[in-house]
Design an enzyme around this catalytic site. Sequence first.
Site, PDB file in Angstrom:
ATOM      1  N   ASP A  53      -7.170   0.865   3.965  1.00  0.00           N
ATOM      2  CA  ASP A  53      -7.609  -0.509   4.233  1.00  0.00           C
ATOM      3  C   ASP A  53      -9.073  -0.599   4.636  1.00  0.00           C
ATOM      4  OD1 ASP A  53      -4.963  -1.250   3.749  1.00  0.00           O
ATOM      5  OD2 ASP A  53      -4.426  -0.898   5.837  1.00  0.00           O
ATOM      6  N   LYS A  89     -11.625  -0.769  -0.004  1.00  0.00           N
ATOM      7  CA  LYS A  89     -11.839  -0.143  -1.324  1.00  0.00           C
ATOM      8  C   LYS A  89     -11.768  -1.179  -2.435  1.00  0.00           C
ATOM      9  CE  LYS A  89      -8.264   2.438  -0.476  1.00  0.00           C
ATOM     10  NZ  LYS A  89      -8.010   2.156   0.947  1.00  0.00           N
ATOM     11  N   GLY A  90     -10.859  -2.155  -2.252  1.00  0.00           N
ATOM     12  CA  GLY A  90     -10.690  -3.189  -3.280  1.00  0.00           C
ATOM     13  C   GLY A  90     -11.973  -3.962  -3.483  1.00  0.00           C
ATOM     14  N   GLY A  99      -2.580  -2.086  -0.756  1.00  0.00           N
ATOM     15  CA  GLY A  99      -2.823  -3.527  -0.703  1.00  0.00           C
ATOM     16  C   GLY A  99      -4.312  -3.728  -0.614  1.00  0.00           C
ATOM     17  N   HIS A 100      -4.895  -4.278  -1.679  1.00  0.00           N
ATOM     18  CA  HIS A 100      -6.335  -4.502  -1.695  1.00  0.00           C
ATOM     19  C   HIS A 100      -6.599  -5.994  -1.735  1.00  0.00           C
ATOM     20  CE1 HIS A 100      -6.464  -0.289  -2.561  1.00  0.00           C
ATOM     21  NE2 HIS A 100      -5.973  -0.425  -3.773  1.00  0.00           N
ATOM     22  N   GLN A 115      -4.713   4.319  -0.694  1.00  0.00           N
ATOM     23  CA  GLN A 115      -4.629   5.037   0.591  1.00  0.00           C
ATOM     24  C   GLN A 115      -5.979   5.675   0.950  1.00  0.00           C
ATOM     25  OE1 GLN A 115      -1.883   5.703  -1.909  1.00  0.00           O
ATOM     26  NE2 GLN A 115      -1.432   3.715  -1.088  1.00  0.00           N
TER      27      GLN A 115
HETATM   28  P1  GDP Z   1      -8.321  -1.625   0.853  1.00  0.00           P
HETATM   29  O1  GDP Z   1      -6.877  -1.355   0.909  1.00  0.00           O
HETATM   30  O2  GDP Z   1      -9.164  -0.439   1.174  1.00  0.00           O
HETATM   31  O3  GDP Z   1      -8.748  -2.272  -0.446  1.00  0.00           O
HETATM   32  O4  GDP Z   1      -8.621  -2.687   2.008  1.00  0.00           O
HETATM   33  P2  GDP Z   1      -7.735  -3.998   2.388  1.00  0.00           P
HETATM   34  O5  GDP Z   1      -7.999  -5.044   1.374  1.00  0.00           O
HETATM   35  O6  GDP Z   1      -6.333  -3.630   2.666  1.00  0.00           O
HETATM   36  O7  GDP Z   1      -8.383  -4.373   3.794  1.00  0.00           O
HETATM   37  C1  GDP Z   1      -9.726  -4.672   3.927  1.00  0.00           C
HETATM   38  C2  GDP Z   1      -9.869  -6.114   4.449  1.00  0.00           C
HETATM   39  O8  GDP Z   1     -11.184  -6.304   4.892  1.00  0.00           O
HETATM   40  C3  GDP Z   1      -9.636  -7.185   3.390  1.00  0.00           C
HETATM   41  O9  GDP Z   1      -9.035  -8.300   4.007  1.00  0.00           O
HETATM   42  C4  GDP Z   1     -11.030  -7.521   2.900  1.00  0.00           C
HETATM   43  O10 GDP Z   1     -11.152  -8.849   2.403  1.00  0.00           O
HETATM   44  C5  GDP Z   1     -11.813  -7.365   4.173  1.00  0.00           C
HETATM   45  N1  GDP Z   1     -13.209  -6.918   4.017  1.00  0.00           N
HETATM   46  C6  GDP Z   1     -13.721  -5.974   3.185  1.00  0.00           C
HETATM   47  N2  GDP Z   1     -15.016  -5.758   3.448  1.00  0.00           N
HETATM   48  C7  GDP Z   1     -15.348  -6.579   4.492  1.00  0.00           C
HETATM   49  C8  GDP Z   1     -16.546  -6.795   5.252  1.00  0.00           C
HETATM   50  O11 GDP Z   1     -17.574  -6.180   5.039  1.00  0.00           O
HETATM   51  N3  GDP Z   1     -16.470  -7.710   6.278  1.00  0.00           N
HETATM   52  C9  GDP Z   1     -15.318  -8.391   6.559  1.00  0.00           C
HETATM   53  N4  GDP Z   1     -15.320  -9.253   7.574  1.00  0.00           N
HETATM   54  N5  GDP Z   1     -14.178  -8.210   5.871  1.00  0.00           N
HETATM   55  C10 GDP Z   1     -14.183  -7.309   4.856  1.00  0.00           C
HETATM   56  P1  IMO Z   2      -4.424   1.011   0.863  1.00  0.00           P
HETATM   57  O1  IMO Z   2      -4.593   1.480  -0.567  1.00  0.00           O
HETATM   58  C1  IMO Z   2      -2.884   1.811   4.857  1.00  0.00           C
HETATM   59  C2  IMO Z   2       0.697   4.334   5.085  1.00  0.00           C
HETATM   60  C3  IMO Z   2       1.986   3.702   5.559  1.00  0.00           C
HETATM   61  C4  IMO Z   2       2.631   4.909   6.243  1.00  0.00           C
HETATM   62  C5  IMO Z   2       2.240   6.062   5.331  1.00  0.00           C
HETATM   63  C6  IMO Z   2       3.303   6.464   4.315  1.00  0.00           C
HETATM   64  O2  IMO Z   2      -4.240  -0.454   0.999  1.00  0.00           O
HETATM   65  O3  IMO Z   2      -5.492   1.572   1.740  1.00  0.00           O
HETATM   66  P2  IMO Z   2       4.190   5.323   2.078  1.00  0.00           P
HETATM   67  O4  IMO Z   2       4.872   3.994   1.849  1.00  0.00           O
HETATM   68  O5  IMO Z   2       2.946   5.503   1.306  1.00  0.00           O
HETATM   69  O6  IMO Z   2       5.144   6.484   1.914  1.00  0.00           O
HETATM   70  O7  IMO Z   2       3.801   5.307   3.663  1.00  0.00           O
HETATM   71  O8  IMO Z   2       1.068   5.635   4.658  1.00  0.00           O
HETATM   72  N1  IMO Z   2       0.063   3.652   3.931  1.00  0.00           N
HETATM   73  C7  IMO Z   2      -1.055   2.914   4.028  1.00  0.00           C
HETATM   74  N2  IMO Z   2      -1.788   2.543   5.112  1.00  0.00           N
HETATM   75  N3  IMO Z   2      -3.285   1.453   3.618  1.00  0.00           N
HETATM   76  C8  IMO Z   2      -2.573   1.833   2.520  1.00  0.00           C
HETATM   77  O9  IMO Z   2      -2.998   1.624   1.263  1.00  0.00           O
HETATM   78  C9  IMO Z   2      -1.383   2.565   2.706  1.00  0.00           C
HETATM   79  N4  IMO Z   2      -0.446   3.073   1.869  1.00  0.00           N
HETATM   80  C10 IMO Z   2       0.406   3.753   2.639  1.00  0.00           C
HETATM   81  O10 IMO Z   2       1.717   2.656   6.467  1.00  0.00           O
HETATM   82  O11 IMO Z   2       2.037   5.126   7.495  1.00  0.00           O
HETATM   83 MG    MG Z   3      -5.168  -1.988   1.912  1.00  0.00          MG
END
Ligand code: GDP
Ligand code: IMO
Ligand code: MG
Length: 428
Positions: A13, A16-17, A40-41, A223
């Site tokens: 999280d 990356k998205g 989840g991106h 991840q």
């Molecule tokens: P990912 O799984 O690595 O793609 O990240 P997620 O989407 O799960 O979580 C990142 C969150 O941070 C999302 O809600 C993005 O919209 C938000 N985000 C990404 N870059 C920034 C930033 O520079 N500032 C802020 N405030 N939010 C950001």
């Molecule tokens: P993105 O791509 C954050 C975590 C789960 C759990 C562990 C194993 O959005 O960064 P799984 O269902 O993969 O067997 O769960 O990994 N986990 C993540 N945590 N971001 C993710 O993906 C994750 N995908 C799995 O919460 O601790």
């Molecule tokens: Mg994510």
Amino acid sequence: MPAVVVLGAQWGDEGKGKATDQLAARTDYVVKFNGGNNAGHTVVVAGEKYALHLLPSGILTPGVVPVIGNGVVVDLEVLFQEIDALEQRGVDTSALLVSTAAHVIPPYNRTLDKVTERFLGKRRIGTTGRGIGPTYSDKINRIGIRVQDLFDEHILTQKVEGALDGKNQLLVKVYNRRAVTVEETVEDLLQYAERLRPHVADTPLVLNRALDEGKTLVFEAGQATMLDVDHGTYPFVTSSSATAGGACTGSGVGPTRIDRVVAVAKAYTTRVGEGPFPTELLDEDGEWLRTTGGEYGTTTGRPRRTGWYDAVVVRYAARVNGLTDLVLTKLDVLTGKEKIPVAVAYDVDGRRVDEMPADQSDFHHAKPVYEYLDGWTEDITGARTFEELPVAAQRYVEHLEQISGVRVSSIGVGPGREATVVRHELLD
Ligand code: GDP
Ligand code: IMO
Ligand code: MG
């Protein structure tokens, strides 16, 4: 034209998205190479929010070929739900390619993921419950179902039979669940076959040819390094290779063809699920980061655990991934804090440790050794150049760069596509 891997430096999280989406405008292919719909991106385009799970983030950019590589595990129901939801919002998904060798997540593995976690009780991993672990186990155990099996009912039936032999014993005798029939499973999987057919491709061949033609490829990890099955905080990890090597095995592209490895790291740290997290904050600072940063899971909605930036973790990510660049995200979230702690080393049972402990017990005991950096109060969400950032924010970034051992090429100052300060182009 480069081939660039984008991966997570921390526990997922990191944003990356957004990073992939930004590169997509200058990219021909975006390839997902590991994980599945545990990811989840969130990508924000012109104020519109998109939550992607199984589809590569490049899907939002017209002209990009999104690829689901052989290293991904595919829940077909989720795939088509996601495609339908995007199509309804006017996103063209027709260019999507799915590897013949990607594994599918059969419904019984979703069930097994959930019941296994329940039985683990206090020792649970905190998985997303999407069947990821059981499906990768089947792959390694050589009882998995692959995309290509969907096009031969005879083979599919044989493979489902083989897998269910052992699984039904487990479900009935250990977990007190009903047995699953071969027929219901085959029927469930076959309903998606014809819809999937036009997307199925020999993706390693397609990608290598694209490289031969000088196209630009971005490999997008799900991840992150600390959730990698080899290099993460085992057993509190996911079941795939989320580090740079995974981009090769998960796509069929050799390491000599990769030009850059970019990690995304938050300006602080978060984690979802169980497992060690040295800089975790269980106080009001932790709550402040969660609220200000909107730290709730994109996939499960769970509140994310929060803590300060951990340079030991990012240095480790630099090492195991051979990083060339860092994308630092969510710097805007730290605005308003007078002093910002960053961990530079650990105290493990009275010893100072500068590198990631190789022994998990040591990591479980690690207490952060903090440095305290000056904060800033100015709103930085409108900054588009490094010089437009307040001096203290510039110093914070430069210091992180120094203690993490990798240059910060891009800085996120908000969730939107445009809210970014670029210091070094990632695709040159
Ligand atoms: P990912 O799984 O690595 O793609 O990240 P997620 O989407 O799960 O979580 C990142 C969150 O941070 C999302 O809600 C993005 O919209 C938000 N985000 C990404 N870059 C920034 C930033 O520079 N500032 C802020 N405030 N939010 C950001
Ligand atoms: P993105 O791509 C954050 C975590 C789960 C759990 C562990 C194993 O959005 O960064 P799984 O269902 O993969 O067997 O769960 O990994 N986990 C993540 N945590 N971001 C993710 O993906 C994750 N995908 C799995 O919460 O601790
Ligand atoms: Mg994510």
